[in-house]
Design an enzyme around this catalytic site. Structure first.
Site, PDB file in Angstrom:
ATOM      1  N   ASP A  80       0.845  -1.187   0.000  1.00  0.00           N
ATOM      2  CA  ASP A  80       0.000   0.000   0.000  1.00  0.00           C
ATOM      3  C   ASP A  80       0.882   1.239   0.000  1.00  0.00           C
ATOM      4  O   ASP A  80       1.989   1.215   0.554  1.00  0.00           O
ATOM      5  CB  ASP A  80      -0.922   0.036   1.219  1.00  0.00           C
ATOM      6  CG  ASP A  80      -2.026   1.068   1.052  1.00  0.00           C
ATOM      7  OD1 ASP A  80      -2.999   0.761   0.342  1.00  0.00           O
ATOM      8  OD2 ASP A  80      -1.910   2.165   1.606  1.00  0.00           O
ATOM      9  N   GLN A  81       0.384   2.278  -0.622  1.00  0.00           N
ATOM     10  CA  GLN A  81       1.149   3.529  -0.694  1.00  0.00           C
ATOM     11  C   GLN A  81       0.295   4.694  -0.209  1.00  0.00           C
ATOM     12  O   GLN A  81      -0.877   4.823  -0.583  1.00  0.00           O
ATOM     13  CB  GLN A  81       1.604   3.801  -2.124  1.00  0.00           C
ATOM     14  CG  GLN A  81       2.477   5.041  -2.261  1.00  0.00           C
ATOM     15  CD  GLN A  81       2.900   5.274  -3.704  1.00  0.00           C
ATOM     16  OE1 GLN A  81       2.161   5.855  -4.487  1.00  0.00           O
ATOM     17  NE2 GLN A  81       4.087   4.786  -4.050  1.00  0.00           N
TER      18      GLN A  81
END
Length: 203
Positions: A80-81
């Site tokens: 995830d970013q």
């Protein structure tokens, strides 16, 4: 890198990417390993007071665990970013208006992009996590530049609206990172490291 338990001992454990992102799929293909993708069913709403770095780590692990429940003998990769503007998390904008607001807020500023990674195997109890932090300095963008970029690239599914592998690179002054693909969505240096630690043979 944080790791627990032993690596999966299957001769060739299946590899599953817990993502529907075409960017992460294309990046993982660079390692030339067979894998499948599976959409994680995870609520990505930040907790009250949660930092961008903590949010990215929590969601990466949650995505990996959600898919590992369906594929307990597989090595599951979750990522995830979250963009970090002075402690404020910036996720996927979803709409043109939100993307415009994000890029206006970031112009002339330095933004941190936290790309978290988790590799888990529920059958063995193996779990390892890492995070790549990319420092991105944006140009002092004019509104007309932002509008042209958004209409051309439509980066509404990218954290912080910055699609650096495309036209978004023209928005930037500099990128500082020790894992070059992290800004696109999957830090491959760290991914390879965690997969090797899990027993996967890589060059």
């Amino acid at each position: 890198m944080n790791a627990t338990s032993a690596p999966c001992r299957a001769a060739a454990p299946p590899l599953v990417l817990a993502s529907t992102s075409p960017y992460r799929r294309e990046l993982l293909q660079r390692l030339r390993l067979p894998f499948q993708t599976c959409p994680p069913q995870v609520d990505e709403t930040p907790y009250p007071g949660e930092t961008p770095a903590a949010l990215a780590r929590r969601l990466a692990r949650a995505k990996a665990d959600a898919v590992a429940q369906q594929h307990p003998h597989a090595l599951v990769i979750g990522s995830d970013q979250v963009a970090d503007l002075d402690g404020t998390p910036l996720g996927k904008p979803g709409t043109h208006e939100r993307a415009m607001a994000q890029l206006r807020a970031m112009r002339g500023r330095t933004v941190l992009f936290h790309t978290a990674l988790a590799v888990v195997c529920h059958a063995s109890g193996y779990a390892a996590e890492d995070t790549a932090v990319v420092q991105v300095r944006f140009r002092d963008l004019r509104d007309d530049e932002i509008e042209r970029y958004l209409h051309a690239e439509r980066p509404y599914d990218c954290a912080g609206s910055a699609k650096s592998e495309g036209l978004g690179i023209a928005l930037l002054e500099a990128i500082v990172s020790d894992d070059p693909t992290a800004l696109i969505g999957l830090p491959l240096i760290r991914t390879a490291r965690l997969l090797r630690a899990a027993g996967v043979k890589l060059p």
